[in-house]
Scaffold this motif. Structure first.
Motif, short mmCIF file in Angstrom:
data_model
loop_
_atom_site.label_atom_id
_atom_site.label_comp_id
_atom_site.label_asym_id
_atom_site.label_seq_id
_atom_site.Cartn_x
_atom_site.Cartn_y
_atom_site.Cartn_z
N VAL A 168 0.99 -1.20 -0.13
CA VAL A 168 -0.43 0.06 -0.21
C VAL A 168 1.05 1.22 -0.16
O VAL A 168 1.71 1.46 0.13
CB VAL A 168 -1.23 -0.35 1.48
CG1 VAL A 168 -1.77 0.95 0.85
CG2 VAL A 168 -1.65 -1.25 1.15
N GLY B 4 -0.75 -1.11 13.49
CA GLY B 4 -1.78 -1.26 12.48
C GLY B 4 -3.44 -1.34 13.61
O GLY B 4 -3.86 -1.24 14.41
N ARG C 143 4.34 -0.49 4.02
CA ARG C 143 2.64 -0.46 4.40
C ARG C 143 1.71 -1.54 3.64
O ARG C 143 2.34 -1.90 1.78
CB ARG C 143 2.21 0.81 3.40
CG ARG C 143 2.86 1.87 4.17
CD ARG C 143 2.94 2.30 5.56
NE ARG C 143 3.27 4.33 5.68
CZ ARG C 143 4.45 4.18 6.23
NH1 ARG C 143 5.75 2.83 6.03
NH2 ARG C 143 4.81 5.14 6.46
N ASN C 144 1.54 -2.21 4.36
CA ASN C 144 0.82 -3.71 4.04
C ASN C 144 -0.13 -4.48 4.35
O ASN C 144 -0.62 -4.16 5.91
CB ASN C 144 2.41 -4.73 4.32
CG ASN C 144 1.48 -6.26 3.97
OD1 ASN C 144 1.83 -6.52 2.81
ND2 ASN C 144 0.99 -7.34 4.02
N LEU C 145 -1.08 -4.75 3.81
CA LEU C 145 -2.22 -5.18 3.83
C LEU C 145 -2.55 -6.97 3.64
O LEU C 145 -2.77 -7.35 2.80
CB LEU C 145 -3.37 -4.43 3.21
CG LEU C 145 -4.96 -4.61 3.11
CD1 LEU C 145 -5.35 -4.92 5.19
CD2 LEU C 145 -6.27 -3.91 2.38
N GLU D 77 -6.90 -4.33 13.13
CA GLU D 77 -7.31 -5.77 12.43
C GLU D 77 -8.77 -5.94 12.50
O GLU D 77 -9.24 -5.47 13.30
CB GLU D 77 -6.71 -6.57 13.39
CG GLU D 77 -6.63 -8.16 12.00
CD GLU D 77 -6.54 -9.51 12.35
OE1 GLU D 77 -4.83 -10.22 12.32
OE2 GLU D 77 -6.72 -10.18 14.45
N ARG E 248 2.12 -0.74 9.14
CA ARG E 248 3.22 -0.12 9.11
C ARG E 248 4.44 -0.33 9.99
O ARG E 248 4.08 -0.05 10.56
CB ARG E 248 2.47 1.42 8.24
CG ARG E 248 1.67 2.09 9.96
CD ARG E 248 1.42 3.72 9.50
NE ARG E 248 2.15 4.78 9.59
CZ ARG E 248 1.50 5.52 8.93
NH1 ARG E 248 0.78 6.01 8.65
NH2 ARG E 248 2.64 6.37 7.94
N THR F 263 -5.54 -7.11 7.93
CA THR F 263 -4.74 -6.79 8.55
C THR F 263 -3.62 -5.63 8.31
O THR F 263 -2.65 -6.08 7.21
CB THR F 263 -3.60 -7.51 9.58
OG1 THR F 263 -4.44 -8.71 9.77
CG2 THR F 263 -2.83 -7.36 10.36
N TYR F 264 -3.97 -4.81 8.61
CA TYR F 264 -3.42 -3.21 7.86
C TYR F 264 -1.76 -3.05 9.19
O TYR F 264 -2.21 -2.81 10.47
CB TYR F 264 -3.93 -1.96 7.68
CG TYR F 264 -2.62 -1.35 7.76
CD1 TYR F 264 -2.41 -1.06 6.06
CD2 TYR F 264 -2.70 -0.22 7.93
CE1 TYR F 264 -1.25 -0.01 5.37
CE2 TYR F 264 -1.77 1.75 8.01
CZ TYR F 264 -1.28 1.03 6.73
OH TYR F 264 -0.80 2.38 6.51
#
Length: 275
Positions: free
Chosen positions: A40, A210, A260-262, A212, A233, A230-231
């Motif tokens: 992201v 983050g 930045r990961n989802l 969830e 950062r 689940t986001y």
């Protein structure tokens, strides 16, 4: 860090087994999940310009100085694996101990296209055209994230919705790369990171946080299946030098990977007691 997590997990489970109280068992839930890792924002963006050698205004850059990622991590769609141990404080509130592994390959094609269009073709002093092939190769992003969660559970018949705030540590492996220039059939000049003070970091460990959201469906008194988003950062600053190229100087790179990961995952969990 992985060994510590799994050691705590095993000790905790053994402690539960020896405690012998049914009510305590009913509050414990263990889960496994896997799925996609969706990059992201800055983490997935493409940005060629920061990697170019700085030159006077109005002139053309001659080569890439490195592979900077602070404005564009160029992460591609990847995969994720997760583990979680949840303790239900009340019927609505819970805490959790979690582990998430994500892996993303890095898209180096934009740099390759730019190099081939601007730098590959040269003209020698006699006006004869020639080519200097160059290629960029890079490791993938590998993240091991250990984090705590505190959340709220909303039951709806056999369904339940969970919202969780997350905080922990992201141990991101440094993605080593190399630019290789083929000067002749037998000579290639590599451009690789090397130390500023001490070795080039193999891991970049930073604070992560983050949120969830999870939807769970009760298969039985002990088993649930769930779908979660689940986001997480974290920011990973680091320094290194690039190697010399011909008559150029080495460049000190001050970079930052903006993770930045989802993680979109399907999972299954086991309730030790069951209601």
């Amino acid at each position: 860090m992985k060994k510590l997590f799994f050691s705590i997990l095993l000790v905790f489970i053994n402690h539960i087994g020896s405690f012998g109280q049914e009510k305590f068992f009913e509050k414990i839930e263990f889960g496994f999940s896997s799925g996609l890792a969706v990059p992201v924002g800055h983490f997935k963006e493409i940005s060629v310009a920061p990697s170019l050698e700085p030159v006077p205004p109005g002139s053309n850059p001659e080569r890439f100085q490195g592979f900077l990622k602070n404005e564009g991590g160029q992460a591609q769609l990847g995969y994720s694996l997760g583990l979680n141990l949840t303790y239900h404080l009340t019927s609505s509130v819970f805490i959790s101990l979690n582990y998430l592994n994500t892996q993303h390959s890095i898209d180096t094609r934009p740099q390759q296209i730019y190099y081939d269009a601007n730098f590959k073709s040269e003209i020698d002093l006699n006006g004869v055209p020639f080519e200097v092939p160059g290629r960029l190769e890079s490791d993938t992003y590998r993240a091991d994230i250990f984090y705590l969660g505190i959340g709220y559970r909303l039951p709806i018949h056999r369904l339940e919705v969970r919202f969780t705030g997350l905080a922990g540590i992201n141990n991101l492996e440094f993605p080593f790369y190399s630019w290789t220039y083929q000067i002749s059939e037998t000579t290639a000049i590599p451009l690789r990171p090397f130390p500023v003070d001490g070795p080039v970091p193999t891991s970049l460990r930073e604070f992560a946080y983050g949120l969830e959201t999870k939807v769970a469906y009760s298969l039985s008194k002990k088993f649930n299946m769930n779908l979660s988003a689940t986001y997480l950062r974290s920011d990973h600053p680091h320094d290194y030098w690039t190697s010399l190229l011909a008559a150029s100087i080495a460049y000190k790179i001050q970079d930052e990977i903006r993770y930045r990961n989802l993680a979109v995952q399907f999972g299954i969990s086991y309730r030790f007691g069951g209601e």
